[in-house]
Design an enzyme around this catalytic site. Sequence first.
Site, mmCIF file in Angstrom:
data_model
loop_
_atom_site.group_PDB
_atom_site.id
_atom_site.type_symbol
_atom_site.label_atom_id
_atom_site.label_comp_id
_atom_site.label_asym_id
_atom_site.label_seq_id
_atom_site.Cartn_x
_atom_site.Cartn_y
_atom_site.Cartn_z
ATOM 1 N N VAL A 174 0.891 -1.162 0.000
ATOM 2 C CA VAL A 174 0.000 0.000 0.000
ATOM 3 C C VAL A 174 0.929 1.212 0.000
ATOM 4 O O VAL A 174 1.541 1.537 1.016
ATOM 5 C CB VAL A 174 -0.931 0.006 1.227
ATOM 6 C CG1 VAL A 174 -1.777 1.276 1.251
ATOM 7 C CG2 VAL A 174 -1.825 -1.236 1.211
ATOM 8 N N PRO A 175 1.079 1.870 -1.169
ATOM 9 C CA PRO A 175 2.231 2.757 -1.425
ATOM 10 C C PRO A 175 2.186 4.132 -0.777
ATOM 11 O O PRO A 175 2.075 5.156 -1.455
ATOM 12 C CB PRO A 175 2.225 2.871 -2.946
ATOM 13 C CG PRO A 175 0.777 2.751 -3.307
ATOM 14 C CD PRO A 175 0.206 1.751 -2.346
ATOM 15 N N CYS A 176 2.355 4.187 0.537
ATOM 16 C CA CYS A 176 2.424 5.485 1.203
ATOM 17 C C CYS A 176 3.688 6.248 0.820
ATOM 18 O O CYS A 176 3.771 7.459 1.045
ATOM 19 C CB CYS A 176 2.323 5.320 2.716
ATOM 20 S SG CYS A 176 3.551 4.227 3.450
ATOM 21 N N HIS A 177 4.670 5.556 0.231
ATOM 22 C CA HIS A 177 5.881 6.262 -0.208
ATOM 23 C C HIS A 177 5.586 7.234 -1.349
ATOM 24 O O HIS A 177 6.404 8.101 -1.648
ATOM 25 C CB HIS A 177 6.966 5.259 -0.640
ATOM 26 C CG HIS A 177 6.566 4.365 -1.765
ATOM 27 N ND1 HIS A 177 5.897 3.176 -1.573
ATOM 28 C CD2 HIS A 177 6.746 4.475 -3.112
ATOM 29 C CE1 HIS A 177 5.686 2.594 -2.736
ATOM 30 N NE2 HIS A 177 6.186 3.360 -3.689
#
Length: 206
Positions: A174-177
Amino acid sequence: MTTPSAPRPGSLLAAIPAQDGPAMARLRERLADQAQREGILDVAYRTLETPVGDLLLAATDEGLVKVAFAVQDHDAVLTNLAGSISPRILNAPRRLDEASRQIDEYFAGRRTRFDLPLDWRLSKGFRLAVLTHLRDIGYGHTESYAQVAAAAGSPRAVRAVGTACATNPLPVVVPCHRVVRSDGTAGQYAGGAEAKHFLLTLETAA
């Protein structure tokens, strides 16, 4: 302080030579398989070597529930999982085979989106709304904290978006970056600044 006694002759452990890594691995695998068959394995976990360090992966029957960087202290993460989900937790890599394969493909540049069942139980309310939206941010793209707040339905909740990203139980997948500051700088990341820079560079280079 007492000294642990040696295994009794004829016991299961006595049959395993000291420091026999492969034998211990086979024993753990048998234990995990038995726990799975008997329905008493609530959380399976393994570690995966990646370019941003060893990741801890954990999954329930519902799906991947936790991804943690080494800097987050894997032992502490497992303790928290035992308390928040179930103490019936075991190193059982097979349940994580597909997640491991897809993460390997991502770091090799062969995957731009994950297709895994996820267990969202560690996130609720606005944080869950934020994390659900993050999956819609395309590979190689970024959004600001303000943009994510608006997309999640609370334009003024910019700081809450930062908290949701910081506590994301499923980073990388889950790409919080992909959430950055309004001025374009990277901002904070649970895996550390270098890990966030690596992930963003990996995606923009592709």
